[in-house]
Scaffold this motif. Sequence first.
Motif, short mmCIF file in Angstrom:
data_model
loop_
_atom_site.label_atom_id
_atom_site.label_comp_id
_atom_site.label_asym_id
_atom_site.label_seq_id
_atom_site.Cartn_x
_atom_site.Cartn_y
_atom_site.Cartn_z
N GLU A 43 0.83 -1.20 0.00
CA GLU A 43 0.00 0.00 0.00
C GLU A 43 0.86 1.26 0.00
O GLU A 43 0.50 2.27 -0.61
CB GLU A 43 -0.94 -0.02 1.21
N TRP A 44 2.01 1.20 0.68
CA TRP A 44 2.94 2.33 0.66
C TRP A 44 3.47 2.56 -0.75
O TRP A 44 3.58 3.70 -1.22
CB TRP A 44 4.08 2.07 1.64
N VAL A 45 3.82 1.49 -1.46
CA VAL A 45 4.28 1.61 -2.85
C VAL A 45 3.19 2.25 -3.71
O VAL A 45 3.47 3.15 -4.51
CB VAL A 45 4.68 0.23 -3.41
N VAL A 46 1.97 1.78 -3.55
CA VAL A 46 0.86 2.37 -4.29
C VAL A 46 0.76 3.87 -4.01
O VAL A 46 0.59 4.69 -4.92
CB VAL A 46 -0.47 1.66 -3.93
N LYS A 47 0.89 4.25 -2.74
CA LYS A 47 0.76 5.66 -2.34
C LYS A 47 1.84 6.53 -3.00
O LYS A 47 1.53 7.57 -3.60
CB LYS A 47 0.84 5.79 -0.82
#
Length: 440
Positions: A43-47
Amino acid sequence: MTSTPSTQPDFSEVVDLCSELITIDTTNTGDPATIVGEREAAEWVVKVLSEVGYETTLLESIERRASVIVNVPGRDPSKPALLVHGHLDVVPAIAEEWSVDPFGGVVKDGFIWGRGAVDMKDMVAMMIAVLRHWKRSGEQPDRPMVFLFVADEEHGGVHGAHWLVEHHPELFDGCTEAVGEVGGFSFTVDDATHVYPIMTGEKSLAWMKITATGAPGHGSMVHRDNAVTKLAAAVARVAAHEFPVVWTDTLRQFVGGLGEIMDTDLTNVDTEVLIDKLGGLGKIVGATLRNTANPTGLQAGYKANVIPSTATATLDCRIIPGQEAEFERQIDELLGPDVTREWIVHDKALETSFDVPIVEAMTAALREEDAGSHTLPYLMSGGTDAKAFSELGMQCYGFSPLRLPPDLDFAALFHGIDERVPVDALLFGTRVLNRFLLSL
């Protein structure tokens, strides 16, 4: 669209990206009940990619085991696509053994410290920094590219790369080559000369269970047919055995090429002398000279005064490409007639070409940043997600570029205590990765 040294972009944010990613504890124990952080890291990568305008796809194989895929169109869609991959999970770390918090993302003394700093959140951060730069600057590679941030590499990729290949092969349509870990790190020959090994092959990972049987009975009696005794003897024979050196094409190219760079004939040097000459790199190369079988577990008995009818052990075997049949012959001879064996895990070894355009592009990108650089192929003793992607016909390479201090024992940092990556090496690697990808 390759940048010149004077116009290379500022990739300083890669330090913060790497540090922040390390603070997300993505420990992969192999036990689904104790897995942490992979979904959070995904989710951090997506953000961080969405905030500059990328569309991403997040896929879960099972709950909390998430991977992220980003498609980057190429200026020439007729060219074959390239897969660039990095894993988000890390092996466990015992905090009491470290001088810093292993999940603190501490930046000090010119290093970023923490579990995953070199395996492989450094490369993940480089990939993200390059992607963010492309979106901000409008730069675009010629080849279409698929960037993959994947779960579960540290436990065989069952819920990561292998799951994606099996259930979503369409994600990799058009990909003919893949680039991931472990390669492109420097070995210092002298102040002006650095060798950057490129991973062009991997030994097969083969975990074996061996079993001895005997007559059960009371521990106070004399027992000639003791399963524990048979097993212990077999394990001791395997542990004491040194398998013969195997000169693969990759090894010959590496040793011959290094000898030319060092102006000496290394092909006739005793292998132990060669390993010693290579310093820290010797640990990496030394493990690829021969097949290996290391005992890693023993299981027998259930009470101190009972002779068990069976005893088992596990062996971590790593097999050189083309050596599978010979290795099985060797191991059977060592185990003897009283011990049976079965494979728990057995994947295939990989070996691909070094003299190809993609490696020439790696070499050129390194030379733009380090005029004294040389590249050579090497065979990796461990395994990576390349094993999964090779099932789709991709030629796989390890290239996570880092220019390292000559006194840094890089091999010891993988899964080691106080794992860390030099800040300068990370900045260097991001510049090289950017040049390499834009040159294809």
